[in-house]
Scaffold this motif. Sequence first.
Motif, short mmCIF file in Angstrom:
data_model
loop_
_atom_site.label_atom_id
_atom_site.label_comp_id
_atom_site.label_asym_id
_atom_site.label_seq_id
_atom_site.Cartn_x
_atom_site.Cartn_y
_atom_site.Cartn_z
N THR A 235 -4.86 -1.30 -1.36
CA THR A 235 -5.76 -0.95 -0.26
C THR A 235 -6.71 -2.11 0.04
O THR A 235 -6.91 -2.48 1.20
CB THR A 235 -6.57 0.31 -0.60
N LEU B 263 2.08 6.63 -6.85
CA LEU B 263 1.04 7.52 -7.35
C LEU B 263 1.43 8.98 -7.14
O LEU B 263 1.27 9.81 -8.05
CB LEU B 263 -0.30 7.22 -6.67
N GLU B 264 1.95 9.31 -5.98
CA GLU B 264 2.35 10.69 -5.70
C GLU B 264 3.46 11.14 -6.65
O GLU B 264 3.44 12.28 -7.16
CB GLU B 264 2.80 10.83 -4.25
N ARG C 92 1.17 4.06 -2.92
CA ARG C 92 0.85 5.46 -2.63
C ARG C 92 1.99 6.37 -3.06
O ARG C 92 1.77 7.42 -3.69
CB ARG C 92 0.56 5.64 -1.13
N ILE C 93 3.21 5.96 -2.76
CA ILE C 93 4.38 6.76 -3.15
C ILE C 93 4.49 6.84 -4.67
O ILE C 93 4.77 7.90 -5.23
CB ILE C 93 5.66 6.18 -2.51
N TYR D 53 0.84 -1.20 0.00
CA TYR D 53 0.00 0.00 0.00
C TYR D 53 0.88 1.25 0.00
O TYR D 53 0.65 2.18 -0.78
CB TYR D 53 -0.93 -0.01 1.21
N GLU D 54 1.88 1.26 0.88
CA GLU D 54 2.74 2.43 0.99
C GLU D 54 3.52 2.67 -0.30
O GLU D 54 3.63 3.82 -0.77
CB GLU D 54 3.71 2.26 2.18
N LEU E 64 -2.90 1.27 -6.31
CA LEU E 64 -3.19 1.72 -4.94
C LEU E 64 -4.52 1.16 -4.47
O LEU E 64 -4.64 0.72 -3.32
CB LEU E 64 -3.19 3.25 -4.88
N GLU E 65 -5.53 1.16 -5.33
CA GLU E 65 -6.83 0.58 -4.95
C GLU E 65 -6.70 -0.91 -4.64
O GLU E 65 -7.25 -1.39 -3.65
CB GLU E 65 -7.84 0.78 -6.08
N ARG F 189 -3.00 4.53 -9.66
CA ARG F 189 -4.26 4.59 -8.90
C ARG F 189 -4.87 3.20 -8.75
O ARG F 189 -5.33 2.82 -7.67
CB ARG F 189 -5.26 5.50 -9.61
#
Length: 190
Positions: free
Chosen positions: A61, A19-20, A16-17, A12-13, A57-58, A54
């Motif tokens: 998650t 995506l950012e 997220r990174i 997840y982390e 990430l989904e 994205r």
Amino acid sequence: MKPKNENPAAAYESARIELEEAQAQLAAIDPNAGALDAVLSKRRDLQARVELARERLELATARADEAEYAQAEARIAELQGQRGEIEAQIEAERERVDDELRKIFLADWLDGTGRFSSSVPQGRGLVMQASGVQELIARRVEVEGEIRRLQDRIAQRRSERDREAASARVEARRRLLAGDAVKIAFIPWE
């Protein structure tokens, strides 16, 4: 390629990174730098990368949530096993107390001293307290409370996830009615 057995929280982390970073690169595109075709090509590539990030990430998650649910359900199963053991201990202790009371009452009856003589304890409640049944019952109540807490947490997280999915569907429907392009998951019909 990421390893298959990666920790869900770490996956997840990292998603997220990723995506950012992709969003930052997309935002940093200078439309005035270079040829128009090169800028548009770079922008399309970065938009595709953002979209993939994205989705990753989904997925990460969802996997993290499912891993958390699995851990909580395993803990619930463990606690239910403990509750069963405690129930068995309570039942064994109650049977032992019943046997002691029968012996006391039978001895009094055979002696002719009667059921309410001063040699008999003041009722089953005092004998049960002395035997530890109350402590076992208190432990059972604690275990049942922990089971309820975990089950409530799972139900709350799942309902929160369902609410988020429903609001995403409503938002997609609103955007579709407004004329925007909306990505809809394909569900095969049988």
